[in-house]
Design a protein around this motif. Structure first.
Motif, PDB file in Angstrom:
ATOM      1  N   SER A 155      59.872  45.404  32.265  1.00 36.24           N
ATOM      2  CA  SER A 155      59.398  45.201  33.900  1.00 36.24           C
ATOM      3  C   SER A 155      60.699  45.138  34.669  1.00 36.24           C
ATOM      4  O   SER A 155      61.745  44.987  34.489  1.00 36.24           O
ATOM      5  CB  SER A 155      58.766  43.842  33.880  1.00 36.24           C
ATOM      6  N   GLY A 156      60.303  45.689  35.959  1.00 34.44           N
ATOM      7  CA  GLY A 156      61.211  45.267  37.138  1.00 34.44           C
ATOM      8  C   GLY A 156      60.305  44.597  38.111  1.00 34.44           C
ATOM      9  O   GLY A 156      59.890  43.393  37.616  1.00 34.44           O
ATOM     10  N   ARG A 157      59.986  45.264  38.981  1.00 36.98           N
ATOM     11  CA  ARG A 157      59.088  44.268  40.031  1.00 36.98           C
ATOM     12  C   ARG A 157      57.673  44.169  39.741  1.00 36.98           C
ATOM     13  O   ARG A 157      57.115  43.396  39.821  1.00 36.98           O
ATOM     14  CB  ARG A 157      59.410  45.142  41.510  1.00 36.98           C
ATOM     15  N   TYR A 158      57.461  45.383  38.843  1.00 39.01           N
ATOM     16  CA  TYR A 158      55.996  45.370  38.317  1.00 39.01           C
ATOM     17  C   TYR A 158      56.042  45.685  36.950  1.00 39.01           C
ATOM     18  O   TYR A 158      57.347  45.383  36.235  1.00 39.01           O
ATOM     19  CB  TYR A 158      55.359  46.519  38.888  1.00 39.01           C
ATOM     20  N   CYS A 159      55.039  45.921  36.119  1.00 38.50           N
ATOM     21  CA  CYS A 159      55.106  45.940  34.542  1.00 38.50           C
ATOM     22  C   CYS A 159      56.102  46.878  34.093  1.00 38.50           C
ATOM     23  O   CYS A 159      56.632  46.664  33.034  1.00 38.50           O
ATOM     24  CB  CYS A 159      53.744  46.242  34.199  1.00 38.50           C
ATOM     25  N   PHE A 160      56.302  47.909  34.680  1.00 42.51           N
ATOM     26  CA  PHE A 160      57.238  49.003  34.170  1.00 42.51           C
ATOM     27  C   PHE A 160      58.078  49.555  35.291  1.00 42.51           C
ATOM     28  O   PHE A 160      57.758  50.388  36.113  1.00 42.51           O
ATOM     29  CB  PHE A 160      56.379  50.089  33.632  1.00 42.51           C
ATOM     30  N   GLY A 161      59.162  48.776  35.113  1.00 41.81           N
ATOM     31  CA  GLY A 161      59.973  49.068  36.635  1.00 41.81           C
ATOM     32  C   GLY A 161      59.563  48.755  38.043  1.00 41.81           C
ATOM     33  O   GLY A 161      59.035  47.567  37.897  1.00 41.81           O
ATOM     34  N   CYS A 170      45.522  46.425  34.965  1.00 43.64           N
ATOM     35  CA  CYS A 170      45.017  45.705  34.071  1.00 43.64           C
ATOM     36  C   CYS A 170      45.427  44.419  34.072  1.00 43.64           C
ATOM     37  O   CYS A 170      44.561  43.503  33.882  1.00 43.64           O
ATOM     38  CB  CYS A 170      45.391  46.244  32.618  1.00 43.64           C
ATOM     39  N   LEU A 171      46.903  44.009  34.341  1.00 41.48           N
ATOM     40  CA  LEU A 171      47.153  42.627  34.325  1.00 41.48           C
ATOM     41  C   LEU A 171      46.457  41.795  35.382  1.00 41.48           C
ATOM     42  O   LEU A 171      46.341  40.818  35.072  1.00 41.48           O
ATOM     43  CB  LEU A 171      48.713  42.675  34.349  1.00 41.48           C
ATOM     44  N   VAL A 172      46.648  42.295  36.614  1.00 46.35           N
ATOM     45  CA  VAL A 172      46.049  41.339  37.724  1.00 46.35           C
ATOM     46  C   VAL A 172      44.364  41.121  37.546  1.00 46.35           C
ATOM     47  O   VAL A 172      44.268  39.585  37.556  1.00 46.35           O
ATOM     48  CB  VAL A 172      46.163  42.236  39.141  1.00 46.35           C
ATOM     49  N   PRO A 173      43.661  41.647  37.112  1.00 43.65           N
ATOM     50  CA  PRO A 173      42.350  41.133  36.537  1.00 43.65           C
ATOM     51  C   PRO A 173      42.333  40.179  35.670  1.00 43.65           C
ATOM     52  O   PRO A 173      41.268  39.299  35.599  1.00 43.65           O
ATOM     53  CB  PRO A 173      41.590  42.450  36.560  1.00 43.65           C
ATOM     54  N   GLN A 174      43.115  40.613  34.517  1.00 42.28           N
ATOM     55  CA  GLN A 174      43.209  39.516  33.428  1.00 42.28           C
ATOM     56  C   GLN A 174      43.509  38.084  33.747  1.00 42.28           C
ATOM     57  O   GLN A 174      43.360  37.115  33.173  1.00 42.28           O
ATOM     58  CB  GLN A 174      43.980  40.258  32.269  1.00 42.28           C
ATOM     59  N   VAL A 175      44.735  38.361  34.727  1.00 44.13           N
ATOM     60  CA  VAL A 175      45.226  36.872  34.957  1.00 44.13           C
ATOM     61  C   VAL A 175      44.106  36.314  35.747  1.00 44.13           C
ATOM     62  O   VAL A 175      43.929  34.908  35.665  1.00 44.13           O
ATOM     63  CB  VAL A 175      46.668  37.002  35.877  1.00 44.13           C
ATOM     64  N   TYR A 176      43.396  36.935  36.624  1.00 43.22           N
ATOM     65  CA  TYR A 176      42.127  36.327  37.457  1.00 43.22           C
ATOM     66  C   TYR A 176      41.296  35.599  36.288  1.00 43.22           C
ATOM     67  O   TYR A 176      41.040  34.308  36.663  1.00 43.22           O
ATOM     68  CB  TYR A 176      41.831  37.399  38.414  1.00 43.22           C
ATOM     69  N   TRP A 195      52.202  39.390  38.514  1.00 44.47           N
ATOM     70  CA  TRP A 195      50.911  39.286  39.210  1.00 44.47           C
ATOM     71  C   TRP A 195      51.041  38.871  40.542  1.00 44.47           C
ATOM     72  O   TRP A 195      50.479  39.464  41.591  1.00 44.47           O
ATOM     73  CB  TRP A 195      50.010  37.948  38.550  1.00 44.47           C
ATOM     74  N   ALA A 196      51.953  38.118  40.768  1.00 45.90           N
ATOM     75  CA  ALA A 196      52.330  37.562  42.302  1.00 45.90           C
ATOM     76  C   ALA A 196      52.850  38.790  43.140  1.00 45.90           C
ATOM     77  O   ALA A 196      52.466  39.167  44.295  1.00 45.90           O
ATOM     78  CB  ALA A 196      53.599  36.555  42.209  1.00 45.90           C
ATOM     79  N   ALA A 203      46.332  46.950  48.429  1.00 46.17           N
ATOM     80  CA  ALA A 203      45.514  47.463  47.518  1.00 46.17           C
ATOM     81  C   ALA A 203      45.128  46.583  46.543  1.00 46.17           C
ATOM     82  O   ALA A 203      43.847  46.609  46.158  1.00 46.17           O
ATOM     83  CB  ALA A 203      46.014  48.797  46.848  1.00 46.17           C
ATOM     84  N   PHE A 204      45.665  45.445  46.063  1.00 40.32           N
ATOM     85  CA  PHE A 204      45.429  44.604  45.224  1.00 40.32           C
ATOM     86  C   PHE A 204      44.634  43.386  45.799  1.00 40.32           C
ATOM     87  O   PHE A 204      43.574  43.073  45.265  1.00 40.32           O
ATOM     88  CB  PHE A 204      46.612  44.162  44.267  1.00 40.32           C
TER      89      PHE A 204
END
Length: 216
Positions: A155-161, A170-176, A195-196, A203-204
């Motif tokens: 990860s960087g700012r997001y899941c991959f870089g 996929c991550l954001v809805p699963q955390v919800y 997530w934050a 868009a999110f």
């Protein structure tokens, strides 16, 4: 395009984010997953989606509408059709890493905690609410523990870089969902950081369940 979904469906949530990121509009029709035993089980919807799941994206193939199912397949279709904002990295190796993170959620966590599985536990196996909750928490913890390690590596700012990919979708809805079911998320600082970051993007935020027309 027509997107058949449900406000609380995490799979439909993923597709809403993808449409927003691509700047693509779609008419959104609600398929209520609980009312009247679940509208996804009605004959007219089964004709579109034999799996009786959401989402379904109906696209115009210049003849008749073609119904696409499975959220990740839909997202990759949109990514190929609208490549300006890519949701997968350029290199084969990086794409494999991103897909692995996305599938950690979409194949290893979500299916075990999906509505129909939880309904089967309680309605067919007569599992009580406490045991159902334990089941839910166990599979989230198992998947999130693995995902947290993947994020440490990639990860960087997001899941991959520093670019949004299908893994973030996929991550954001699963955390919800995990928050809905009161899962303790403190052991996953990288998941919560990503997530934050994602939820700062319109868009999110605009794809969030509570912002949908069929939200209750």
């Amino acid at each position: 395009m027509i997107l058949y979904g449900y406000w609380r469906s995490s799979a439909a949530y993923r597709v809403r984010i993808a449409l927003n990121l691509k700047g693509v509009s779609a008419e959104q029709l609600s398929v209520h997953l609980v009312r009247d035993g679940g509208e996804q089980h009605k004959a007219d919807y089964i004709a579109l989606n034999p799996q009786e799941l959401v989402p379904t994206l109906v696209v115009d193939d210049e003849q008749d509408g073609d119904a696409l199912t499975q959220s990740l397949a839909i997202i990759e279709y949109l990514d190929e059709l609208y490549p300006k904002t890519p949701l997968l990295p350029a290199s084969a190796l990086e794409r494999a890493h991103v897909r692995a993170m996305a599938l950690t959620i979409a194949c290893e966590i979500h299916p075990l905690n999906n509505l129909r599985v939880l309904q089967y536990l309680t309605q067919k196996l007569t599992v009580n609410e406490e045991a159902k909750s334990a089941w839910y928490h166990h599979w989230v913890a198992t998947g999130f523990t693995a995902l947290e390690t993947q994020l440490v590596r990639h990860s960087g700012r997001y899941c991959f870089g520093d670019k949004v990919t299908i893994a973030d979708l996929c991550l954001v809805p699963q955390v919800y969902n995990a928050q809905r079911f009161n899962v303790d998320l403190t052991p996953y600082p990288n998941i919560m950081r990503v997530w934050a970051e994602c939820n700062q993007l319109p868009a999110f935020a605009d794809a969030a369940p509570e912002r949908q027309a069929d939200a209750v």
